[in-house]
Design a protein around this motif. Structure first.
Motif, PDB file in Angstrom:
ATOM      1  N   ALA A 192       0.832  -1.207   0.000  1.00  0.00           N
ATOM      2  CA  ALA A 192       0.000   0.000   0.000  1.00  0.00           C
ATOM      3  C   ALA A 192       0.857   1.244   0.000  1.00  0.00           C
ATOM      4  CB  ALA A 192      -0.916   0.012   1.220  1.00  0.00           C
ATOM      5  N   GLY A 194       0.920   4.547   1.522  1.00  0.00           N
ATOM      6  CA  GLY A 194       0.271   5.114   2.701  1.00  0.00           C
ATOM      7  C   GLY A 194       0.300   4.096   3.820  1.00  0.00           C
ATOM      8  N   ASP A 199      -5.774   1.606   3.881  1.00  0.00           N
ATOM      9  CA  ASP A 199      -6.050   1.355   2.465  1.00  0.00           C
ATOM     10  C   ASP A 199      -6.992   0.157   2.327  1.00  0.00           C
ATOM     11  OD1 ASP A 199      -6.102   0.929  -0.232  1.00  0.00           O
ATOM     12  OD2 ASP A 199      -3.941   1.059  -0.523  1.00  0.00           O
ATOM     13  N   ARG A 201      -8.087  -1.113  -0.406  1.00  0.00           N
ATOM     14  CA  ARG A 201      -7.843  -1.851  -1.648  1.00  0.00           C
ATOM     15  C   ARG A 201      -6.347  -1.874  -1.954  1.00  0.00           C
ATOM     16  NH1 ARG A 201     -11.139   1.079  -6.100  1.00  0.00           N
ATOM     17  NH2 ARG A 201     -10.475  -0.741  -7.333  1.00  0.00           N
ATOM     18  N   PRO A 202      -5.556  -2.493  -1.086  1.00  0.00           N
ATOM     19  CA  PRO A 202      -4.117  -2.522  -1.353  1.00  0.00           C
ATOM     20  C   PRO A 202      -3.803  -3.416  -2.547  1.00  0.00           C
ATOM     21  CG  PRO A 202      -4.635  -3.978   0.464  1.00  0.00           C
ATOM     22  CD  PRO A 202      -5.910  -3.243   0.125  1.00  0.00           C
ATOM     23  N   TYR A 218      -3.251  -4.902  -8.906  1.00  0.00           N
ATOM     24  CA  TYR A 218      -4.274  -4.062  -8.296  1.00  0.00           C
ATOM     25  C   TYR A 218      -5.661  -4.629  -8.598  1.00  0.00           C
ATOM     26  CZ  TYR A 218      -0.544  -0.681  -7.556  1.00  0.00           C
ATOM     27  OH  TYR A 218       0.620  -0.077  -7.149  1.00  0.00           O
TER      28      TYR A 218
END
Length: 295
Positions: A192, A194, A199, A201-202, A218
């Motif tokens: 991720a 961040g 997150d 949806r890493p 992704y």
């Protein structure tokens, strides 16, 4: 829309050399665009396949004096104003850049590949190439916005194992990339930009070969791959993005990754490396995401 987005970067070159590269059409065709005209104080234009919405020039020069360059640029029907302001920094130069009318962080996430959304990573890549050009280094890459093929080969003057570590180790990745990376460094692990906690949806690490390869997948189907090979005492890094529609390539993402690769080269090849980035202002950016102190 945010009122103005921008950044400050450092260049290891005298201010007059930076100004020349910024305002000379021949230099602009190296670091910025396929086509350029610079006839100060009347015209400052650039266009072509490396420029968003670059079928024809869309800039109008507003000011070019006192180490300040300012021009209007109509992007996708929106009138923006771009400003470069140079100041001396010891033996080098600081560049303060801003552009009005760009989306803030949340709007950028929603549509990163719109012409306005791409401005953020377009300028990140352009100024990365400007810095290398002025400092006497070959530029890393340019993004052809007319091609669906997303493959770039970069030679880095460092051993393959060191380059691999700076990609596979999230702490090392964070140092040169300038944004916080958290990851579980194994196949199937999450990755991720961040925080893994924040997150929803890493990316997933789908391939990890020691000293050879890392690939991220992704949720939208896009795969980003770094492959490493020995090359003349250094490393050839091949970066590929795949899994997208040829009708809508994710150019904004690609330019962001390429600007990161430019800093990766600098990270390994400059003995006294510190990030070229001094400050970045993107309204709405989560606290702690941007990390540009090089530590």
């Amino acid at each position: 829309m945010a009122e103005s987005q921008g950044f400050r970067i450092r260049v290891r070159a005298p201010i007059h050399e930076v100004w020349h590269a910024l305002t000379d059409a021949g230099s602009m065709r190296i670091w910025l665009s396929e086509h350029a005209v610079a006839d100060l104080p009347r015209r400052y234009e650039f266009w072509g396949r490396y420029t968003p919405a670059g079928d024809a020039p869309a800039q109008k020069l507003l000011m070019a004096e006192g180490n300040v360059l300012k021009f209007a640029w109509e992007v996708d029907g929106t009138e923006t104003v771009v400003e470069f302001k140079l100041s001396e920094d010891g033996e080098g130069t600081l560049i303060d850049f801003s552009q009005t009318g760009l989306p803030d962080f949340q709007a950028l996430l929603a549509d990163p590949d719109s012409p306005l959304g791409m401005m953020h990573t377009f300028w990140a890549l352009a100024v990365s190439n400007l810095v290398d050009h002025v400092e006497g280094r070959p530029i890393t890459a340019r993004c052809d916005l007319t091609s669906p093929r997303m493959r770039e080969e970069v030679r880095i003057d460092a051993p393959r194992g060191e380059v691999y570590a700076s990609i596979a180790d999230p702490a090392e990745f964070t140092r040169w990339f300038g944004a916080r990376i958290e990851a579980e460094p194994h196949v199937g692990g999450r990755w991720a930009m961040g925080s893994l906690e924040m997150d929803p949806r890493p990316a997933k690490i789908v391939d990890l070969v020691p000293d050879g390869k890392m690939a991220l997948a992704y949720e939208d189907g896009i795969v980003a791959t770094w492959e490493l090979e020995d090359s003349g005492g250094g490393t050839k890094l091949t970066f590929v993005q795949s899994g997208f529609s040829d009708e809508k390539p994710p150019y904004g993402s690609w330019m962001g990754w390429l600007s990161g690769l430019a800093e990766l080269r600098r990270f390994h090849e400059i003995d006294t490396w510190i990030p070229m980035w001094v400050d970045v202002h993107l309204e709405g950016t989560p606290d702690g995401l941007i990390t540009i102190d090089g530590k």
